[in-house]
Enzyme design. Structure first.
Site, PDB file in Angstrom:
ATOM      1  N   GLY A   1      24.281 -16.908  25.983  1.00 57.74           N
ATOM      2  CA  GLY A   1      23.941 -17.515  24.699  1.00 57.74           C
ATOM      3  C   GLY A   1      24.961 -17.056  23.668  1.00 57.74           C
ATOM      4  CB  SER A   2      25.723 -13.685  22.280  1.00 58.56           C
ATOM      5  OG  SER A   2      24.380 -13.414  22.031  1.00 58.56           O
TER       6      SER A   2
ATOM      7  CD  GLU B   1      21.665 -22.978  14.843  1.00 59.01           C
ATOM      8  OE1 GLU B   1      22.890 -22.959  15.002  1.00 59.01           O
ATOM      9  OE2 GLU B   1      20.957 -23.976  15.033  1.00 59.01           O
TER      10      GLU B   1
ATOM     11  CD  GLU C   1      26.760 -22.846  30.821  1.00 58.10           C
ATOM     12  OE1 GLU C   1      26.978 -21.959  31.674  1.00 58.10           O
ATOM     13  OE2 GLU C   1      27.531 -23.792  30.598  1.00 58.10           O
TER      14      GLU C   1
ATOM     15  CD1 TRP D   1      18.181 -20.252  26.011  1.00 61.50           C
ATOM     16  CD2 TRP D   1      16.051 -20.699  25.489  1.00 61.50           C
ATOM     17  NE1 TRP D   1      17.408 -19.185  26.408  1.00 61.50           N
ATOM     18  CE2 TRP D   1      16.106 -19.440  26.098  1.00 61.50           C
ATOM     19  CE3 TRP D   1      14.814 -21.198  25.076  1.00 61.50           C
ATOM     20  CZ2 TRP D   1      14.977 -18.663  26.307  1.00 61.50           C
ATOM     21  CZ3 TRP D   1      13.686 -20.416  25.285  1.00 61.50           C
ATOM     22  CH2 TRP D   1      13.780 -19.169  25.885  1.00 61.50           C
TER      23      TRP D   1
ATOM     24  N   GLY E   1      -5.843  -8.342   7.128  1.00 58.63           N
ATOM     25  CA  GLY E   1      -6.706  -7.488   7.948  1.00 58.63           C
ATOM     26  C   GLY E   1      -6.960  -8.138   9.297  1.00 58.63           C
TER      27      GLY E   1
ATOM     28  CB  ALA F   1      20.228  -9.408  13.856  1.00 60.75           C
TER      29      ALA F   1
ATOM     30  CD  GLU G   1      31.380 -21.775   9.101  1.00 58.41           C
ATOM     31  OE1 GLU G   1      32.096 -21.288   9.992  1.00 58.41           O
ATOM     32  OE2 GLU G   1      31.827 -22.307   8.070  1.00 58.41           O
TER      33      GLU G   1
HETATM   34  C1  LIG Z   1      13.395 -21.421  20.882  1.00 52.71           C
HETATM   35  C2  LIG Z   1      14.873 -21.438  21.082  1.00 52.71           C
HETATM   36  C3  LIG Z   1      15.598 -22.584  20.822  1.00 52.71           C
HETATM   37  C4  LIG Z   1      16.969 -22.624  21.079  1.00 52.71           C
HETATM   38  N1  LIG Z   1      17.661 -23.799  20.873  1.00 52.71           N
HETATM   39  C5  LIG Z   1      18.969 -23.890  21.270  1.00 52.71           C
HETATM   40  C6  LIG Z   1      19.677 -25.127  21.186  1.00 52.71           C
HETATM   41  O1  LIG Z   1      19.149 -26.132  20.705  1.00 52.71           O
HETATM   42  N2  LIG Z   1      20.932 -25.189  21.696  1.00 52.71           N
HETATM   43  C7  LIG Z   1      21.565 -24.094  22.223  1.00 52.71           C
HETATM   44  O2  LIG Z   1      22.708 -24.220  22.649  1.00 52.71           O
HETATM   45  N3  LIG Z   1      20.936 -22.885  22.269  1.00 52.71           N
HETATM   46  C8  LIG Z   1      19.652 -22.757  21.813  1.00 52.71           C
HETATM   47  N4  LIG Z   1      18.992 -21.555  21.880  1.00 52.71           N
HETATM   48  C9  LIG Z   1      19.675 -20.408  22.471  1.00 52.71           C
HETATM   49  C10 LIG Z   1      20.057 -19.349  21.460  1.00 52.71           C
HETATM   50  O3  LIG Z   1      21.137 -19.781  20.682  1.00 52.71           O
HETATM   51  C11 LIG Z   1      20.355 -18.057  22.252  1.00 52.71           C
HETATM   52  O4  LIG Z   1      19.154 -17.595  22.791  1.00 52.71           O
HETATM   53  C12 LIG Z   1      20.996 -17.011  21.376  1.00 52.71           C
HETATM   54  O5  LIG Z   1      22.295 -17.390  21.002  1.00 52.71           O
HETATM   55  C13 LIG Z   1      21.046 -15.661  22.099  1.00 52.71           C
HETATM   56  O6  LIG Z   1      21.621 -15.785  23.363  1.00 52.71           O
HETATM   57  P1  LIG Z   1      20.889 -15.151  24.656  1.00 52.71           P
HETATM   58  O7  LIG Z   1      19.466 -15.544  24.594  1.00 52.71           O
HETATM   59  O8  LIG Z   1      21.662 -15.529  25.855  1.00 52.71           O
HETATM   60  O9  LIG Z   1      20.965 -13.601  24.422  1.00 52.71           O
HETATM   61  P2  LIG Z   1      22.204 -12.676  24.878  1.00 52.71           P
HETATM   62  O10 LIG Z   1      23.474 -13.253  24.394  1.00 52.71           O
HETATM   63  O11 LIG Z   1      22.074 -12.380  26.322  1.00 52.71           O
HETATM   64  O12 LIG Z   1      21.895 -11.361  24.034  1.00 52.71           O
HETATM   65  C14 LIG Z   1      20.883 -10.429  24.426  1.00 52.71           C
HETATM   66  C15 LIG Z   1      20.879  -9.283  23.401  1.00 52.71           C
HETATM   67  O13 LIG Z   1      22.164  -8.620  23.405  1.00 52.71           O
HETATM   68  C16 LIG Z   1      22.718  -8.653  22.095  1.00 52.71           C
HETATM   69  N5  LIG Z   1      24.177  -8.812  22.191  1.00 52.71           N
HETATM   70  C17 LIG Z   1      24.859  -9.790  22.840  1.00 52.71           C
HETATM   71  N6  LIG Z   1      26.187  -9.596  22.707  1.00 52.71           N
HETATM   72  C18 LIG Z   1      26.348  -8.473  21.950  1.00 52.71           C
HETATM   73  C19 LIG Z   1      27.481  -7.759  21.442  1.00 52.71           C
HETATM   74  N7  LIG Z   1      28.746  -8.166  21.668  1.00 52.71           N
HETATM   75  N8  LIG Z   1      27.257  -6.651  20.702  1.00 52.71           N
HETATM   76  C20 LIG Z   1      25.995  -6.229  20.440  1.00 52.71           C
HETATM   77  N9  LIG Z   1      24.885  -6.862  20.881  1.00 52.71           N
HETATM   78  C21 LIG Z   1      25.059  -7.987  21.623  1.00 52.71           C
HETATM   79  C22 LIG Z   1      22.066  -9.838  21.394  1.00 52.71           C
HETATM   80  O14 LIG Z   1      22.111  -9.695  19.981  1.00 52.71           O
HETATM   81  C23 LIG Z   1      20.656  -9.745  21.968  1.00 52.71           C
HETATM   82  O15 LIG Z   1      19.936  -8.773  21.248  1.00 52.71           O
HETATM   83  C24 LIG Z   1      17.637 -21.476  21.575  1.00 52.71           C
HETATM   84  C25 LIG Z   1      16.894 -20.300  21.791  1.00 52.71           C
HETATM   85  C26 LIG Z   1      15.538 -20.266  21.565  1.00 52.71           C
HETATM   86  C27 LIG Z   1      14.773 -19.009  21.832  1.00 52.71           C
END
Ligand SMILES: Cc1cc2nc3c(=O)[nH]c(=O)nc-3n(C[C@H](O)[C@H](O)[C@H](O)COP(=O)(O)OP(=O)(O)OC[C@H]3O[C@@H](n4cnc5c(N)ncnc54)[C@H](O)[C@@H]3O)c2cc1C
Length: 400
Positions: free
Chosen positions: A135-136, A378, A131, A160, A354, A381, A255
């Site tokens: 994401g995470s 998915e 949403e 996304w 280059g 890192a 997974e």
């Molecule tokens: C091109 C593209 C296609 C996508 N397609 C889909 C799709 O088909 N369906 C879908 O559902 N989603 C999709 N996504 C979403 C994607 O899964 C999320 O962007 C991803 O899971 C990261 O979530 P976020 O962008 O909200 O980042 P956030 O969760 O806000 O994270 C931001 C940063 O904080 C870090 N972070 C977060 N929590 C922690 C923690 N507990 N400890 C340490 N670091 C943390 C993260 O690693 C990241 O570096 C897509 C994204 C992109 C860019």
């Protein structure tokens, strides 16, 4: 070993499928990929070709018209496709995840209804957890489904969605709050059939797919938002028929998706290596081919080692799942390793080119913009390392 990224112990069928896909990639994808990508154009002809090859039904059981192949076969096919153009593997991937979820968790009626058409590529799947605000942290999902007799009324906004516009079936994770003891037990996956296209959906009142999100790479495939305003979905379109299981179903999908992202990293890295090793034997500086400078040979050695290591790790993760074992540790490691190595191999190939690497005329420019997506999709890192760390502490727990 000879060529990089060979896989031991494949069946004749697997070898035949891979040879066919490799040929398709060389003839139908690589020659047009960069041009289509620069125009951000959906690869309609390529998708039609993949339908003909049966790739949308690769892992769907034969009883539903698919090829019934394993996760390993799928991952190796994805690796080949991503070598040609990563966006094309994205078109197959969400479809594959949704088909996997329906096959593993769907009711018999849902399997009978969706899987044969999915195998033929007539229904194409998208998968929606993220949403705008998350994401995470899936536990924070706010899109809500409220029961109203034999229907659920869905409201919220998703973000996304890969294939959000072109798909005709979206698996959407919502909060349903029907008495589960944790946030995770209060989530439900809804299977929403819709018409392909953008704007207000003509067949699902209240459902809107605003236009494509403009991206730095991973172009061609559409990535969208999804707005739900009083969308009424019959209760029999809850995946598996019972509310409260959605989070676990989605995690199962992610997974297998992780092995797939690892495979994409392997494919993109292999292509970057091929481009680098070829260019290094053509370009001369200081009286010799740059491949003869030891510094460039060392780069090639590092790149090839990473390509090989990521491939073997990805194969191991896929085989573990195919063997019926839990593979979250291996899938997390494979996704983490392959995406990081991919970014590094692509950067080295870029440096070998280059100044020409910076030109849109060279394929490496596209790969350079594609690799970062694999660091995020998915699970980032950091999320992979959390999964790996937790599992390691389970495996290596000391007696207190
Ligand atoms: C091109 C593209 C296609 C996508 N397609 C889909 C799709 O088909 N369906 C879908 O559902 N989603 C999709 N996504 C979403 C994607 O899964 C999320 O962007 C991803 O899971 C990261 O979530 P976020 O962008 O909200 O980042 P956030 O969760 O806000 O994270 C931001 C940063 O904080 C870090 N972070 C977060 N929590 C922690 C923690 N507990 N400890 C340490 N670091 C943390 C993260 O690693 C990241 O570096 C897509 C994204 C992109 C860019």
């Amino acid at each position: 070993m000879g060529r990089l990224a060979q896989t031991e112990g494949l069946t004749e069928i697997q070898r035949d499928i891979l040879a066919t896909v490799r040929d398709f990639v060389d003839k139908e994808i690589i020659p047009v990929a960069t041009e289509l990508e620069h125009r951000d154009e959906y690869p309609t002809a390529i998708v039609e070709g993949m339908k003909q090859l049966g790739l949308f039904g690769l892992t769907i059981p034969e009883e539903y018209g698919g090829l019934g192949e394993s996760l390993l076969t799928y991952a190796l096919v994805v690796e080949e496709i991503a070598r040609g153009w990563m966006s094309v593997s994205g078109i197959v991937n969400t479809h594959f995840i949704v088909a996997h979820m329906i096959n593993a968790h769907g009711t018999q009626e849902q399997k009978d209804h969706f899987l044969p058409k999915m195998a033929a590529g007539e229904i194409r799947g998208a998968f929606s957890m993220s949403e705008p605000g998350l994401g995470s942290d899936v536990s924070a999902i706010s899109t809500k489904g409220v029961r109203d007799g034999e229907f659920y009324v869905l409201n919220g906004q998703k973000m996304w969605l890969t294939n959000g516009g072109t798909s005709t079936l979206v698996a959407v994770l919502c909060r349903t709050d029907e008495g589960g003891s944790t946030p995770y037990k209060n989530m439900t996956t809804f299977l929403i059939e819709k018409t392909a296209g953008f704007g207000p959906n003509p067949t699902v009142p209240g459902l809107t797919v605003p236009g494509k999100i403009e991206k730095m790479g991973y172009k061609g495939v559409d990535t969208t938002e999804l707005v739900l305003q009083d969308v009424r979905i019959p209760a029999n379109r809850i995946l598996g028929g019972v509310p409260g299981r959605g989070f676990y179903q989605m995690m199962d999908g992610v997974e297998v998706g992780r092995v797939n992202v690892a495979a994409r990293g392997c494919g993109v890295a292999r292509r970057a290596f091929e481009l680098g090793v070829s260019y290094a034997q053509q370009r001369s500086t200081f009286g010799k081919k740059i491949a003869e400078h030891q510094a460039i040979q060392f780069k090639l050695a590092e790149m090839a080692t990473k390509v090989e290591a990521a491939h073997q790790m990805m194969v191991m993760a896929a085989r573990k799942k195919d063997g019926g074992e839990r593979n979250d540790l291996e899938a997390g490691m494979a996704k983490y390793l392959a995406s990081e190595y991919c970014k590094e191999v692509v950067e080295d190939a870029f440096r070998i080119h280059g100044g020409y690497g910076f030109s849109k005329e060279y394929e490496i420019e596209r790969l350079y913009r594609e690799a970062p997506m694999l660091l995020i999709g998915e699970g980032t890192a950091e999320i992979q390392k959390m999964i790996i760390g937790r599992r390691l502490l389970e495996e290596y727990r000391i007696a207190e």
